[in-house]
Write an enzyme that holds these catalytic residues in place. Structure first.
Site, PDB file in Angstrom:
ATOM      1  N   ASP A  33       0.916  -1.251  -0.131  1.00 51.36           N
ATOM      2  CA  ASP A  33      -0.080  -0.056   0.248  1.00 51.36           C
ATOM      3  C   ASP A  33       0.767   1.158   0.027  1.00 51.36           C
ATOM      4  OD1 ASP A  33      -2.646  -0.872  -0.064  1.00 51.36           O
ATOM      5  OD2 ASP A  33      -2.831  -1.177   2.074  1.00 51.36           O
TER       6      ASP A  33
HETATM    7  C1  BGC Z   1      -2.559  -3.917   4.575  1.00 52.41           C
HETATM    8  C2  BGC Z   1      -2.370  -4.541   3.537  1.00 52.41           C
HETATM    9  C3  BGC Z   1      -1.210  -4.514   2.613  1.00 52.41           C
HETATM   10  C4  BGC Z   1       0.128  -4.338   3.678  1.00 52.41           C
HETATM   11  C5  BGC Z   1       1.275  -3.958   2.882  1.00 52.41           C
HETATM   12  C6  BGC Z   1      -1.317  -3.873   5.416  1.00 52.41           C
HETATM   13  O1  BGC Z   1      -1.455  -2.772   6.449  1.00 52.41           O
HETATM   14  O2  BGC Z   1      -3.771  -4.246   5.440  1.00 52.41           O
HETATM   15  O3  BGC Z   1      -3.630  -4.646   2.591  1.00 52.41           O
HETATM   16  O4  BGC Z   1      -0.980  -5.363   1.814  1.00 52.41           O
HETATM   17  O5  BGC Z   1      -0.074  -3.462   4.820  1.00 52.41           O
HETATM   18  O6  BGC Z   1       1.390  -2.591   2.598  1.00 52.41           O
END
Ligand code: BGC
Length: 808
Positions: free
Chosen positions: A483
């Site tokens: 993200d």
């Molecule tokens: C989110 C995931 C994401 C991960 C890496 C997590 O906080 O819930 O959807 O893939 O972070 O960024």
């Protein structure tokens, strides 16, 4: 230092001191009504949705961090203490907190009075039961007072924490007998209220917080408790609470049980009132009477324990290493259930105010859940699919109460749609239920625009192909799994969301991770088409997969590892040419797991590079070298100081991808070593450094570049739970459901000599005994005593017991 131990027979973790390195929590509830509870009774309660139906209040950024929650006070002739240690914090002669499967029990003892409080949400009830068991362990008669306290939240937890100008004039309650009713906003648009009652007559009560505490007292010494007298206050506005006063005499050796019920009730619109302004209490009374005896609590507890035995006995391992066994037999599946229920909404790190159910998160959580309660997994798949948009893209999140896509976050995370294929395929492999693919599911919750689930998967697959960049690789959109890798945001204003802003057209930045995921999910999609007899579709899909594989090998390979991405300028991300962020874990794990480069040397080279450059004492780092300054073209990932979160921590979710990749390449020792580094039961010995619970995975462990290297954060709600389950049971132990049989292909490290594993699947039981001897590594199977060709065992009839002996 030791803070507790595993009691595997009871399926409990036993905490022996209040002074753990961080609050160690558990979850109450299995379906609708939930509580987060720390080992000292902290936490809060909600029904269905932590944001919109919050029963009790949680104070954010609090000092101490775990103040409040479920408060019980004992006033023993002026000596004030709490059986759960908190909130009073007085020293206890004995303390023990047992976190079990959806219940917790906390015992404190002081000056000969023992008090055990058992917290449970019974199956089928929208209520939390607190059974307070008081024992006079001395040989003299004792008289004491018990005060309870629950602080009500005015339902919408975000509004409750901010909108004081309205909320301080809203609160309303009723008191009848020993039951306190919290009915704020029931007069208007709400059809629900809370009740907090106890099964014996009370000597007093409070419902107004200030009357109970006094304006200048604190959690440890409320005025009413110190003075030994409730005020019988009726809240009107300000902060409604529920507190009972009980004066108790205990003969020498006497034990007394009190049953408190904190429940949630909904009434039909035309059945809300008993008299003008007086709420209809029938359902609440039924709830209170259902749990009016200690025996009813015992019954609820045993029902719950049986329920969990039923779920957990579907898989059982015996390996000779209790740490491995307890992860597989108890804690990993338990965490998978909690994660399935909560997605990323409510933990001690997720506030329950923001994120509802993530599209990719929920889809991945299914991987660790499909074997537990397939019917609920099925329902979840259909809910998630209903938030997909007609062009195949997806809302990034949806709210559990409404099940509608979250407009404020929107979509544009180009990996999201592919996870729907992953989750659905896992379900179909587990159950053999192909009918789910025929279910008619709306797009964007619009019943006018609906199609079979299979069409949703097709659009997921096509969405990637419709959004390829200059190298024929998938465009990343706002971000992919990571993200925080925001290649189109270019955010310069503090407070802007890196995820929801886009300043670029997004037609250049490409993700090698999505390419790997496309191949991985695409193969599963093609298998499903094949199983449905749609071989033409399967062939076409496989052609696209081959093209993608070529694109990755041609444009996504950096020489010794897979590149991470191309940025908005078409420059490489995750390349040896970069000064920082030269290698990222995600494409190494995903591409190798997908089989890219397995026939050439790429896969092994990528794994060698992971081992050489990313492996650390506490797990595999997300990237190296960590970014030391903000880079506008890469986004949020560079906002974290080196070693935290996506900027080079051990982001545990990604580690099992590498473990699975390693097993694919026959690298058994490496796979197991990686797992042991992040597995909580193995990290129990370093609890002081690890800090979060030794029974559940954490999202991240601070990386080598961080001052707190090895410290975990964001425990409980993480895709780590589901993916580790897959890695250990399906790839290291190596027993995995495929569409036409159970694959038995162990890839065990030499330190595990023999292992037996019971796996229930599609109604039959498979007893797999693995002898892990030295050999050429390829498993030889005997099924029910007969030599067996290959590693695929055909599914047996429901009820059958199949014995599989494997020599590796
Ligand atoms: C989110 C995931 C994401 C991960 C890496 C997590 O906080 O819930 O959807 O893939 O972070 O960024």
């Amino acid at each position: 230092m030791s803070y507790g131990y595993f009691d595997d027979d009871a399926r409990e973790y036993v905490i022996t001191t209040p002074h753990t390195p961080y609050p160690w929590i558990n979850y109450l509830g299995t379906e609708e009504f939930f509580g987060l509870i720390s080992h000292t009774g902290g936490g809060y309660t909600f029904c269905r949705d932590a944001l919109m139906r919050r029963l009790t209040r949680w104070r954010y950024n609090n000092v101490p961090t775990d103040a409040g929650g479920r408060c019980y006070y004992i006033n023993d002739g002026g000596d004030i203490w709490s059986p759960t240690w908190s909130p009073v914090g007085a020293d206890l002669d004995h303390f023990e907190a047992r976190h079990g499967m959806s219940y917790s029990s906390i015992t404190g003892e002081r000056n000969g009075i023992r008090c055990e409080v058992t917290f449970v949400v019974p199956l089928g009830a929208t209520a939390e039961i607190h059974r307070v068991r008081l024992t006079n362990t001395t040989d003299s008669a004792r008289s004491l007072q018990l005060f309870s306290l629950a602080e009500f939240c005015l339902w919408n937890a975000a509004d409750d924490s901010t909108n004081y100008q309205r909320n301080l004039s809203l609160g309303e309650v009723e008191v009848e007998g020993s039951a306190i009713y919290h009915k704020t906003e029931y007069r208007e648009r709400r059809n629900h209220y809370a009740v907090y009652g106890v099964n014996v007559p009370i000597q007093g009560y409070d419902t107004d917080r200030e009357s109970f505490f006094g304006l200048r007292s604190n959690w440890a010494a409320p005025d009413a408790v110190v003075e030994g007298k409730s005020r019988d206050s009726i809240a009107s506005g300000w902060a409604p609470v529920g507190s009972h006063q009980l004066d108790i005499d205990l003969a020498p050796g006497e034990q007394r049980d009190l049953v408190f019920v904190l429940g949630y009730v909904e009434n039909a619109e035309d059945d809300k009132w008993e008299a003008p302004g007086v709420i209809n209490k029938r359902k609440a009374e039924a709830l209170l009477s259902r749990f009016s005896t200690s025996a009813s609590v015992d019954a609820a507890l045993s029902e719950l324990k049986e329920y969990w035995s039923g779920l957990l006995e579907a898989t059982a391992v015996s390996s000779g290493d209790p740490r491995l066994d307890r992860m597989i037999n108890i804690w990993n599946p338990y965490q998978c259930m909690v994660t399935f229920n909560m997605s990323r909404s409510a933990s001690y790190f997720e506030s329950g105010l923001g994120r509802g159910m993530g599209f990719r998160d929920s889809a991945q959580d299914l991987l660790g859940f499909v074997h537990l309660i397939p019917e609920r997994a099925r329902e979840r798949i259909l809910d998630v699919a209903a938030t997909q948009l007609p062009d195949g893209s997806a809302y990034h999140q949806y709210q559990p109460l409404t099940k509608r896509g979250n407009e404020s976050v929107g979509g544009g995370f180009n990996d999201d749609p592919l996870w729907l294929i992953e989750g659905t395929a896992a379900y179909v492999r587990e159950t053999g239920d192909l009918t789910i693919l025929e279910e008619i599911v709306p797009f964007d919750n619009d019943p006018e625009n609906a199609a079979p689930l299979l069409e949703h998967l097709a659009r997921s697959f096509q969405h990637v192909l419709a959004n390829l960049g200059p190298h024929g690789l998938p465009l990343i959109g706002r971000a992919d799994w990571n993200d925080c890798l925001n290649l189109n945001a270019f955010s310069t204003e503090p407070g802007e969301s890196f995820q929801t802003m886009e300043t670029q057209d997004g037609r250049t930045a490409e993700s090698i991770f999505i390419a790997g995921l496309f191949v991985h999910a695409g193969e599963q999609y093609a298998d499903i088409l094949e199983a449905l007899g749609m071989s033409h579709g399967a062939t076409t899909a496989r052609e696209r997969i081959v093209e993608m594989t070529h694109a990755v090998l041609e444009h996504g390979w950096d020489g010794s590892w897979f590149l991470r991405a191309y940025d908005h300028f078409g420059d490489k991300v995750g390349s040896a040419q970069n000064d920082e962020g030269q290698i990222f874990i995600e494409p190494q794990g995903m591409c190798v797991m997908a089989g890219i480069g397995a026939e050439t040397s790429h896969a092994n080279q990528a794994l060698d590079s992971v081992n050489a450059r990313l492996n650390s004492d506490h797990g595999i780092l997300l990237l190296q070298p960590a970014f030391t300054r903000f880079r506008v073209e890469l986004g949020e990932i560079t906002t974290y100081p080196p070693g935290y979160k996506e900027n080079g921590s051990v982001f545990c979710h990604t580690n099992p991808w590498v473990m699975i990749a390693a097993t694919r390449q026959g690298r058994a020792e490496e796979a197991y070593e990686y797992w042991k580094k992040i597995a909580p039961a193995f990290r129990e010995e370093i609890a002081d450094r690890h800090r979060t619970e030794p029974y559940v995975y954490a999202q991240m462990i601070a990386g080598r570049d961080a001052p707190s290297y090895g410290e975990a954060k964001n425990s409980w709600l993480t895709g780590t739970a589901a993916w580790n389950w897959v890695a250990i049971t399906q790839y290291i132990i190596g027993v995995r459901p495929e569409l036409d049989g159970l694959r038995v292909e162990p890839c065990l490290a030499a330190e595990i000599a023999d292992l037996s594993y019971v796996r229930h699947c599609r109604g039959a039981e498979y007893r797999v005994n693995i002898a892990n001897g030295p050999g050429d590594g390829s498993p030889k199977l005997t099924v029910d005593g007969l030599a067996h060709e290959g590693t695929l065992v055909a599914y047996a009839e429901p009820g059958a017991v199949v014995v599989v002996d494997v020599v590796v």
